[in-house]
Write an enzyme that holds these catalytic residues in place. Structure first.
Site, PDB file in Angstrom:
ATOM      1  N   LEU A 210       0.850  -1.192   0.000  1.00  0.00           N
ATOM      2  CA  LEU A 210       0.000   0.000   0.000  1.00  0.00           C
ATOM      3  C   LEU A 210       0.884   1.240   0.000  1.00  0.00           C
ATOM      4  CD1 LEU A 210      -2.619  -0.997   2.751  1.00  0.00           C
ATOM      5  CD2 LEU A 210      -3.026  -0.903   0.281  1.00  0.00           C
ATOM      6  N   HIS A 211       0.578   2.182  -0.888  1.00  0.00           N
ATOM      7  CA  HIS A 211       1.312   3.442  -0.862  1.00  0.00           C
ATOM      8  C   HIS A 211       0.525   4.623  -1.422  1.00  0.00           C
ATOM      9  CE1 HIS A 211       1.912   2.325  -5.073  1.00  0.00           C
ATOM     10  NE2 HIS A 211       2.282   3.574  -5.303  1.00  0.00           N
ATOM     11  N   ARG A 212      -0.689   4.411  -1.935  1.00  0.00           N
ATOM     12  CA  ARG A 212      -1.462   5.515  -2.493  1.00  0.00           C
ATOM     13  C   ARG A 212      -1.868   6.477  -1.376  1.00  0.00           C
ATOM     14  NH1 ARG A 212      -0.560   5.396  -7.911  1.00  0.00           N
ATOM     15  NH2 ARG A 212      -0.533   3.227  -8.579  1.00  0.00           N
ATOM     16  N   ASP A 284      -2.432  -1.607  -3.834  1.00  0.00           N
ATOM     17  CA  ASP A 284      -2.971  -0.456  -4.564  1.00  0.00           C
ATOM     18  C   ASP A 284      -2.001  -0.037  -5.672  1.00  0.00           C
ATOM     19  OD1 ASP A 284      -0.958   0.797  -3.127  1.00  0.00           O
ATOM     20  OD2 ASP A 284      -2.284   2.037  -1.910  1.00  0.00           O
TER      21      ASP A 284
END
Length: 367
Positions: A210-212, A284
């Site tokens: 996850l990094h959005r 994501d």
């Protein structure tokens, strides 16, 4: 005298995409080909874990130039890259600027090149999510607006370009260079050091990335998302390589679900070893959905849009959205054995880079 191509890379997603292109250029040169290249590293990703490991594992040579731009805002990085690439071209002009993907470096070098009258080729041209809140989408649109030749991964990308007025003779449907790298690396994948410590068995764990900003920047929503992941994965280990952006918010959370294992960003070979043997991937990211499609691994994407619709219509990916409540029903289907099998999209056969180099030879010879 042969033509000189600048091959631009700046961030981790770029490295998997340029590696097979460099190999194909080297192979063609050994056969008497006319193309030479200059590897330009912008330094957008400057951490060894995000950059150096990938160069070593993928056999990418030391860059001919490294701008070492380091961290900064989108505008700061874009400006610094443009200034340094313009200076390079003023000193030693190339015949073509080859950019890949949709990171800041892609946009910055494409614009600087065109202003110095150097034509631009864009690998992964034409992909679109339709979500202008994503910096990558702005990069795609702006890069394609100044691109001469487009190397595309799918029929969706071809259609997007045609709708924007790009003529067919400027579009080359070559396949996916990131899949070239994956297929060439499959027999070299290796387990991470923590495999035994976490007891990772084939099909017995999940991989999470996850990094959005919409998922990880606010601690409240992020905590709810992680709680839903913990519940939906039914106590199975969830291996979570933590992106630097995500790490900042994780430090603000009071506790984490049982079974969630935070690990450092993984080198390419270790990361894909994890993905290949996972029960499923929750992400994501965009690129990971392509890799899971080729490896036949179920993928749950925590976004409302995707720029890679072929991973859904053909592959193993599904858009779950960003509402944590939608995650458990999807995981219940997975545990019930009801996930789709998927297939591999056209031209994702490990030969995209060869097609790109063959096209470039013809294009640059004609100029």
């Amino acid at each position: 005298m042969g033509a000189l191509i600048d091959v631009v890379a700046g961030a981790r997603p770029n490295f998997m995409k340029i590696a097979p292109i460099l190999r194909a250029l080297d192979a063609r040169k050994a056969q008497g080909g006319s193309l030479a290249y200059r590897l330009v590293h912008t330094g957008q990703h400057y951490d060894a874990r995000m950059s150096g490991d990938f160069f070593a594992q993928l056999g990418i040579p030391e860059p001919d130039v490294n701008f070492e731009v380091g961290s900064g805002t989108q505008a700061e990085q874009t400006g610094a890259i443009m200034v340094r690439y313009e200076a390079l071209l003023a000193k030693a002009k190339s015949d073509l600027c080859l950019v890949v993907g949709d990171v800041t470096s892609t946009l910055a070098c494409a614009i600087a090149a065109q202003k110095m009258h150097v034509p631009v080729a864009h690998v992964e041209g034409g992909i679109r999510s339709g979500d202008w809140s994503m910096p990558e989408e702005i990069n795609r649109l702006a890069t394609d607006a100044v691109t001469n030749w487009f190397f595309t991964t799918s029929a969706f990308a071809n259609d997007n370009l045609r709708r924007s007025g790009v003529a067919d003779e400027r579009i080359f449907f070559v396949g996916n260079t990131m899949i070239d790298t994956l297929l060439a690396s499959m027999d070299r994948l290796r387990p991470p050091a923590f495999r035994d410590e976490l007891g990772l068995e084939p099909g017995g764990y999940f991989v999470l990335t996850l990094h959005r900003p919409g998922n990880v920047d606010a601690s409240g929503p992020f905590a709810k998302l992680l709680a839903a992941i913990g519940e939906g994965t039914r106590g199975m280990p969830v291996v979570f390589p933590v992106h630097p952006r995500t790490a900042k918010t994780l430090r603000e959370l009071p506790d984490l679900p049982v079974g969630l294992h935070l690990v450092d960003p993984q080198p390419y070979l270790e990361f894909n070893w994890l993905v290949k043997r996972a029960r499923a991937v929750i992400t994501d990211s965009g690129g990971i959905t392509e890799e899971t499609t080729v490896m036949g691994v179920p993928c749950l994407t925590l976004r409302d849009t995707t720029e890679r619709p072929e991973t859904i219509t053909i592959g193993t990916n599904e858009l779950i959205g960003t509402d944590p409540a939608r995650l458990k029903p999807a995981l219940d289907r997975l545990f019930a054995g009801e996930w789709k099998k998927g297939a591999i999209p056209e031209q994702w056969d490990g030969r995209a880079a060869e097609r790109i180099v063959a096209a470039l030879e013809k294009l640059l010879a004609s100029r």
